[in-house]
Scaffold this active site. Sequence first.
Site, short mmCIF file in Angstrom:
data_model
loop_
_atom_site.label_atom_id
_atom_site.label_comp_id
_atom_site.label_asym_id
_atom_site.label_seq_id
_atom_site.Cartn_x
_atom_site.Cartn_y
_atom_site.Cartn_z
N GLU A 28 -19.31 -32.85 -39.49
CA GLU A 28 -20.43 -32.05 -38.63
C GLU A 28 -20.43 -30.59 -38.83
O GLU A 28 -19.31 -29.88 -38.86
CB GLU A 28 -20.07 -32.25 -37.06
CG GLU A 28 -20.42 -33.78 -36.64
CD GLU A 28 -20.29 -33.93 -34.80
OE1 GLU A 28 -20.97 -34.72 -34.56
OE2 GLU A 28 -19.36 -32.99 -34.57
N CYS A 29 -21.63 -30.19 -39.05
CA CYS A 29 -21.68 -28.59 -39.32
C CYS A 29 -20.60 -28.15 -40.39
O CYS A 29 -20.78 -28.17 -41.46
CB CYS A 29 -21.89 -27.84 -37.93
SG CYS A 29 -22.48 -26.29 -37.89
N GLY A 30 -19.69 -27.22 -39.73
CA GLY A 30 -18.73 -27.08 -40.82
C GLY A 30 -18.18 -28.05 -41.64
O GLY A 30 -18.06 -27.66 -42.86
N SER A 49 -23.82 -33.96 -41.11
CA SER A 49 -25.06 -33.45 -40.39
C SER A 49 -24.67 -31.98 -39.88
O SER A 49 -23.54 -31.74 -39.66
CB SER A 49 -25.34 -34.45 -39.19
OG SER A 49 -24.59 -34.31 -37.99
#
Length: 435
Positions: free
Chosen positions: A326-328, A426
Amino acid sequence: MSVPGLMIAAPASGTGKTTVMLGLLRALVQDGLVVQPFKSGPDYIDPAFHRAASGRASFNLDSWAMTPALIEGIAAKAAGADIALAEGSMGLFDGVARAGASGNGASADMAQRMGWPVILVVDVSGQAQSAAATALGFSLFMPDLPFAGVILNRVASPRHERLARAGMEAVGIKVLGALPRRGDLTLPERHLGLVQAIEHPDLDRAIGDYAAFLRAHVDLAAIVAAAAAAARTGGGALPLPPAQRIALAQDAAFSFTYPHLLDGWRQAGAEIMPFSPLADEAPALDADLVWLPGGYPELHAGRIAAAGHFLAGLRAHAQTRPVHGECGGYMVLGDALIAKDGVHHRMAGLLGLVTSHAQRRMHLGYRHARLIAPLGAIAAGTCLRGHEFHYATIVEQGDAPLAHVTDADGADVAETGSHRGHVTGSFFHMIAPAA
């Protein structure tokens, strides 16, 4: 039985409500109360500070992303507490235009649902009696929202306080405290908000200072007496785990995980197996799923690129079992991460993604995602609600999209995530399944 509570809110961001929240949490605990903290809205940094101040895990409550049943299930975490304190986000009424199942994400929605009176932290810098007009407007904007009073913040002098109090008295607004201007009582910040609790060099002392400050300048007894709660209904179950044995990256680079998700996974019988990429630890060999949360990998990109044991273990796992970022965490699954200084750092290479912090642009907002591919045990076709907040720019993206993603207004979002083989990622952080 419902636990009485209060919503600590403000007219806008940057008014000092986090300092007030942390000081109140610690001061009330010092007085022998069991205090349950909550955070209204999609924030994954503040709850760690709440836990440090209160000794109890803090949970997010979100009226846009969560169903009423899930909100009630999370609110039940207050069982056994004497009082609940929730910290609002942004301004009290700030939310999205298109409401979700429970509201538009504003702190006011949550306060109204819970029956928690609002304490408004008002920055009176540069004004005196005029601050009363702001407070009066907030108290009347939603007539059925309980309003306990205000705490005046950044008061410049005794005369300034008298004038501000006079204005509040003139319009019938109760003043619960007045905090003098103190430039030393601030928490360090970076591009996504506060520096994380685990990175603060002397957090316990700082929170103790906040508590002493609040104790000297607010009416703690009146604040506790103002707490109230609405009648509670039966809560629903927390979100189910995406696998039975989950290897979860946890350190200063990977820490943005919503507490209610981990709690729900454990309640459903999942085993959470933490590991630290920054310590060059590989995920557990018997994990069913590796989960890389968001965080600040861009600040540690060189160490991550050099963590050979971690990267080899991640790549080996991805050959046969799911990996999600997720993200990072998503950025680390890609080919490269370009740091703020323009240096390219090789990442895991499990997705054809190159991201850059040298080309910064803020991406912020709620997300609705319909999965095109499965995410661990979460089937394709499932709809999720989440939130996205980052400054990275996609330079290259060479894989199939993970989901069809829209914002809170229903407009398509270009950042769809990616999937390749067993690997998914994502930019949005999952909060809960959609209603």
